[in-house]
Design an enzyme around this catalytic site. Structure first.
Site, PDB file in Angstrom:
ATOM      1  N   CYS A   1     -26.450 -12.171 -20.535  1.00 43.91           N
ATOM      2  CA  CYS A   1     -26.169 -13.474 -19.926  1.00 43.91           C
ATOM      3  C   CYS A   1     -27.030 -13.750 -18.698  1.00 43.91           C
ATOM      4  CB  CYS A   1     -24.689 -13.604 -19.588  1.00 43.91           C
ATOM      5  SG  CYS A   1     -24.180 -12.681 -18.126  1.00 43.91           S
TER       6      CYS A   1
ATOM      7  N   CYS B   1     -23.226  -6.878 -18.656  1.00 36.07           N
ATOM      8  CA  CYS B   1     -22.011  -7.060 -17.883  1.00 36.07           C
ATOM      9  C   CYS B   1     -20.927  -6.130 -18.406  1.00 36.07           C
ATOM     10  CB  CYS B   1     -21.484  -8.488 -18.009  1.00 36.07           C
ATOM     11  SG  CYS B   1     -22.499  -9.717 -17.228  1.00 36.07           S
TER      12      CYS B   1
ATOM     13  N   CYS C   1     -28.080  -9.055 -16.082  1.00 38.77           N
ATOM     14  CA  CYS C   1     -27.458  -8.698 -17.360  1.00 38.77           C
ATOM     15  C   CYS C   1     -28.400  -9.069 -18.499  1.00 38.77           C
ATOM     16  CB  CYS C   1     -26.132  -9.436 -17.508  1.00 38.77           C
ATOM     17  SG  CYS C   1     -25.414  -9.320 -19.154  1.00 38.77           S
TER      18      CYS C   1
ATOM     19  N   GLY D   1       0.796  -1.221   0.000  1.00 34.83           N
ATOM     20  CA  GLY D   1       0.000   0.000   0.000  1.00 34.83           C
ATOM     21  C   GLY D   1       0.828   1.271   0.000  1.00 34.83           C
TER      22      GLY D   1
ATOM     23  N   CYS E   1     -19.134 -12.379 -19.472  1.00 39.78           N
ATOM     24  CA  CYS E   1     -20.448 -12.411 -20.118  1.00 39.78           C
ATOM     25  C   CYS E   1     -20.458 -13.397 -21.289  1.00 39.78           C
ATOM     26  CB  CYS E   1     -20.801 -11.003 -20.600  1.00 39.78           C
ATOM     27  SG  CYS E   1     -22.533 -10.771 -20.975  1.00 39.78           S
TER      28      CYS E   1
END
Lengths: 256, 282
Positions: B243, B265, B240, B31, B271
């Site tokens: 899909c 998606c 979606c 980080g 997808c």
């Protein structure tokens, strides 16, 4: 050492100008100590040295923490000093703009110190902020208001709320009533006196206003050209000034 | 086949060594932002120069590269970068998340769970999570050094006071390994939980700002929040349209000027795979 804060033999020069010359001071728990003197006498410098923001050329400042351990302020690491500044200590600036975040709401300003010390419950921070607004006589309705829209006196009171919210043991104040008009000054002094007495906070306050010092302080230090020329109980110093400069200072106060 | 006249992976070996050193440091301090010398790249800042520099430094001949832009494999940026590495490193490329060894991404984390051994490279426009709150860079460094992050919580407090919830939908600040505050790059807040204890190595490159940082595998990544206002990832409330997924992150697509819209998606590979499976089942 029973004193909360203790300084010995502080010396500091700005080039050829002596800002502090062999200054020693003690602050006991719950005690209000005022530093008075004319502009350029070194009183703000002394405050900055005591609070660790400035390093003296020689001399030592020692602080006793709640567990009784004694710390030499200028030998502390930056992290430890910062931790001290946001928990056990507070600093009230002359200009509230230096002490407040102007783009953050009143509630956020008060909550900052709480959050910096680990508060992570929004509801409790909010309750605490509301309570403190009430204590400093700001309408709690204005909790989401921006400090920029507050009057000068309100900004200063907000700064005090923000500083006292973590219940520090020692607060440094640099001319907290400077720049406010007289009636607002009086209310602010009243408020500070009530809060300080209520919470038992020790205060080191810098002011050039003798009347403010008489109202707030238990003890008084008179500074001139970097030296403490006289010190003692406030009433003693003001009623029976020994040093000629103190006499001049007391004589200069306008009687209304 | 590598293009002639270029070193493998476009960057010269000394530059790659310098970047790898920065990467090692970044992995050692999860980080923490490590400065590095960003080189001129054959595309402008803001198009992924930092991500490309990192990818160029870690890629090897045996790697298989996938590049996504907002989750899609077939957008200009993704296609160009994929083609770039095919040309200057001669590596195999893929659109499949599962098959890739290195995935360079702009603003998304793939829906398919990443596994050990994979590397996710983020393109980062602004690595400093505090930059809108504290304009002085020296001061933000000090805040990182002292873990003084109260200011970030003040921002969250202000959001809740004003909007009733934390109004950050992307680039939601996280605390890495319980120590460093980090910008996750502008991924949607929806993707933040995927970063937590991810088995893959996550590398972040900011070209313009010249910073590299990293999250090693299985490192805790916590989105900042309040106890009584816990972090809540936002997802459009719809399946979606292609899909039928109810788990994936969705893009809203306007279909006409009569208010028609559909949600699909954002991750094209996820997808497409689901659609193929569904067709195979029918």
């Amino acid at each position: 050492m029973s004193a909360l804060l203790e300084a010995h033999g502080l010396n500091l020069r700005f080039g050829a100008v002596p800002a502090l010359e062999d200054v020693s001071i003690e602050v006991h728990p719950g005690e209000v100590v005022a530093i008075v003197g004319e502009s350029g006498s070194g009183k703000t410098t002394l405050l900055r040295v005591l609070s660790g923001m400035m390093r003296p050329d020689s001399g030592e400042v020692r602080y006793r923490d709640p567990d009784g351990a004694v710390h030499v302020i200028h030998a502390m690491g930056e992290a430890a000093l910062r931790q001290l500044h946001r928990t056990d200590w507070g600093f009230v600036h002359q200009n509230p703009r230096d002490g407040l975040r102007m783009r953050v709401s009143a509630g956020g300003n008060i909550g900052e110190r709480l959050m910096a010390t680990g508060a992570r419950h929004y509801g409790r921070i909010r309750t605490e902020a509301t309570e403190w607004l009430r204590r400093v006589e700001i309408d709690p309705e204005r909790i989401d208001g921006m400090p920029a829209l507050f009057s000068g006196g309100m900004q200063q009171r907000l700064q005090i709320a923000r500083t006292l919210v973590t219940r520090p043991r020692l607060v440094f104040m640099d001319e907290p009533t400077g720049g406010l008009d007289v009636s607002v000054q009086a209310r602010l002094l009243d408020l500070i006196r009530a809060l300080v007495a209520d919470l038992g906070i020790a205060v080191v306050i810098v002011t050039h206003d003798i009347a403010a010092a008489r109202l707030l302080a238990h003890r008084l230090l008179v500074m001139r050209r970097g030296q403490v020329v006289e010190q003692g109980l406030t009433d003693r110093v003001l009623d029976d000034p020994q040093h000629e400069y103190t006499q001049l200072l007391v004589a200069s106060v306008l009687a209304a | 086949m590598t293009a002639l006249g270029y070193n493998f992976g476009y960057l010269d070996e000394n530059t790659k060594r310098m970047i790898r050193r920065a990467l090692l440091k970044a992995v050692a301090i999860p980080g923490h932002q490590v400065p590095f010398g960003a080189r001129e790249m054959p595309l402008p800042y803001g198009w992924g120069t930092g991500g490309i520099a990192v990818t160029a430094s870690v890629i090897g001949t045996g790697d298989r590269l996938k590049v996504i832009d907002q989750g899609a494999d077939d957008t200009t940026n993704a296609v160009s970068i994929r083609r770039f590495f095919a040309k200057v490193a001669g590596v195999a490329t893929t659109e499949s998340t599962a098959e890739a060894t290195i995935i360079q991404t702009r603003h998304r984390i793939p829906e398919t769970r990443l596994r050990e051994g994979q590397i996710l490279v983020y393109q980062v426009p602004m690595p400093e999570p505090l930059f809108r709150l504290e304009p002085r860079v020296a001061e933000t460094r000090r805040m990182h050094a002292l873990a003084d992050y109260g200011l970030m919580h003040v921002k969250l407090y202000e959001d809740i006071a004003r909007h009733g919830h934390v109004a950050i939908s992307y680039n939601y600040p996280v605390l890495v390994g319980g120590r460093y505050l980090m910008s996750p790059s502008p991924i949607p807040a929806f993707d933040n939980p995927k970063m937590d204890r991810m088995p893959a190595l996550q590398l972040f490159g900011a070209g313009r700002e010249k910073r590299i940082y990293a999250v090693p595998p299985y490192t805790s990544v916590r989105s900042l929040d309040f106890e009584d206002h816990p972090f809540q990832p936002v997802r459009a409330d719809a399946p979606c349209a292609l899909c039928g997924s109810r788990e994936s992150y969705l893009d809203e697509v306007l279909t006409d000027d009569q208010g028609g819209r559909m949600f699909v998606c954002s991750d094209t590979d996820y997808c497409n795979t689901r659609q193929t499976h569904r067709e195979a089942a029918e």
